[in-house]
Scaffold this motif. Structure first.
Motif, short mmCIF file in Angstrom:
data_model
loop_
_atom_site.label_atom_id
_atom_site.label_comp_id
_atom_site.label_asym_id
_atom_site.label_seq_id
_atom_site.Cartn_x
_atom_site.Cartn_y
_atom_site.Cartn_z
N UNK A 11 -0.99 10.25 51.72
CA UNK A 11 -1.50 10.24 53.09
C UNK A 11 -1.19 8.91 53.77
N UNK A 12 -1.30 7.82 53.04
CA UNK A 12 -1.07 6.50 53.63
C UNK A 12 0.38 6.32 54.08
N UNK A 13 1.32 6.96 53.39
CA UNK A 13 2.72 6.83 53.83
C UNK A 13 3.13 7.95 54.79
N UNK A 14 2.19 8.84 55.11
CA UNK A 14 2.46 9.83 56.14
C UNK A 14 3.17 11.08 55.68
N UNK A 15 2.98 11.49 54.42
CA UNK A 15 3.53 12.78 53.99
C UNK A 15 2.83 13.86 54.81
N UNK A 16 3.61 14.65 55.54
CA UNK A 16 3.06 15.44 56.63
C UNK A 16 2.23 16.64 56.25
N UNK A 17 2.49 17.26 55.08
CA UNK A 17 1.77 18.46 54.68
C UNK A 17 1.26 18.26 53.26
N UNK A 18 -0.05 18.24 53.10
CA UNK A 18 -0.67 18.11 51.79
C UNK A 18 -1.56 19.31 51.53
N UNK A 19 -1.31 19.98 50.41
CA UNK A 19 -2.07 21.16 50.01
C UNK A 19 -2.96 20.74 48.84
N UNK A 20 -4.26 20.69 49.04
CA UNK A 20 -5.22 20.22 48.05
C UNK A 20 -5.91 21.41 47.38
N UNK A 21 -5.85 21.45 46.03
CA UNK A 21 -6.36 22.61 45.30
C UNK A 21 -7.30 22.15 44.19
N UNK B 166 -17.77 19.77 47.53
CA UNK B 166 -16.53 20.22 46.90
C UNK B 166 -15.47 19.14 47.08
N UNK B 167 -14.68 18.94 46.04
CA UNK B 167 -13.67 17.89 46.09
C UNK B 167 -12.64 18.13 47.19
N UNK B 168 -12.31 19.38 47.42
CA UNK B 168 -11.36 19.67 48.50
C UNK B 168 -11.87 19.16 49.83
N UNK B 169 -13.14 19.38 50.11
CA UNK B 169 -13.73 18.94 51.37
C UNK B 169 -13.85 17.42 51.43
N UNK B 170 -14.37 16.82 50.35
CA UNK B 170 -14.58 15.37 50.33
C UNK B 170 -13.27 14.61 50.47
N UNK B 171 -12.23 15.09 49.80
CA UNK B 171 -10.95 14.39 49.86
C UNK B 171 -10.26 14.61 51.20
N UNK C 10 -4.15 21.28 54.03
CA UNK C 10 -4.60 22.63 53.69
C UNK C 10 -5.40 22.54 52.40
N UNK C 11 -6.54 23.18 52.33
CA UNK C 11 -7.35 23.14 51.12
C UNK C 11 -7.58 24.55 50.58
N UNK C 12 -7.61 24.65 49.27
CA UNK C 12 -7.99 25.88 48.58
C UNK C 12 -9.00 25.52 47.51
N UNK C 13 -10.25 25.90 47.74
CA UNK C 13 -11.32 25.64 46.78
C UNK C 13 -11.35 26.82 45.81
N UNK C 14 -10.48 26.72 44.81
CA UNK C 14 -10.25 27.86 43.92
C UNK C 14 -9.72 27.36 42.59
#
Length: 212
Positions: free
Chosen positions: A48-58, A81-86, A100-104
């Motif tokens: 995130x700090x270097x600006x990677x534009x799309x991060x999918x957190x699972x 939930x870690x997805x939300x907190x992060x 994008x987050x998937x709490x799964x």
């Protein structure tokens, strides 16, 4: 929260730091991170700090007090939930990222649907069996995608034993590949962060060298 900076100012600063060509590649990159613990949370913050534009957190887990010794969470995040907190933290770094987050829980049955849209898949699980399951299934379903796994970062051993190794094709491992979690070797912030740094740095290298 402090006033949100203008998008133009954030990206002009990133362009100045990284160069316009490099930053455009980072902006366009798509990375999935499976597991948001000590490895995954720190990897996500670095990207995130270097600006990677799309991060999918699972991840399916909630922040627990036992996570605070090495994972990128705070007391205020306990029981979230870690997805939300992060995702909240990453938005505070750069509110213009596509997160994008998937709490799964990742299983063999949902790997295709979860990871079909990203170019790079980062495995950051704790359990060896889950690591092997994800890596093997990605190699089977997505031979065109990069898969980066972490293996061996417990304890407080020599920093330089943590390394990055290309296993085959587009499959890489970061870690010392030998130090397992035990009573004598717990997971501690410094060494886990070194391994996470290897994974995040390799992701950056792959993005910039391969125009992903």
């Amino acid at each position: 929260m402090a006033d949100i900076l203008a998008k133009e100012l954030i990206y002009q600063t990133l362009n100045d730091r990284h160069g316009i060509v490099n930053q455009e590649k980072l902006n366009n990159a798509k990375v999935a991170i499976a597991g948001l613990g000590g490895l995954g949370s720190n990897i996500a913050v670095a990207l995130a700090r270097i600006g990677v534009g799309h991060l999918h957190l699972i991840d399916f887990d909630k922040v627990d007090i036992s996570n605070l010794n090495r994972q990128h969470y705070f007391i205020s995040h306990l029981n979230e939930y870690k997805t939300q907190a992060l995702a909240e933290q990453l938005q505070m770094i750069n509110p213009y990222l596509n997160i994008v987050t998937d709490c799964i829980k990742v299983t063999e049955d949902n790997i295709f649907s979860l990871f079909k849209d990203e170019d790079i898949i980062c495995e950051a699980f704790d359990v060896p069996e889950n690591k092997a399951m994800l890596v093997n299934k990605v190699l089977e379903l997505f031979p065109e995608k990069y898969i980066i796994s972490g293996s061996g970062m417990a304890g407080f051993g020599h920093s330089n034993e943590i390394h990055t190794r290309k296993v085959m094709g587009k499959f890489y491992i970061c870690g010392d590949e030998k130090t397992a979690l035990s009573n004598e070797n717990s997971l501690m912030a410094p060494r886990v962060a070194i391994c996470a740094g290897h994974q995040a740095n390799l992701i950056t290298q792959l993005i910039l060298e391969n125009n992903l």
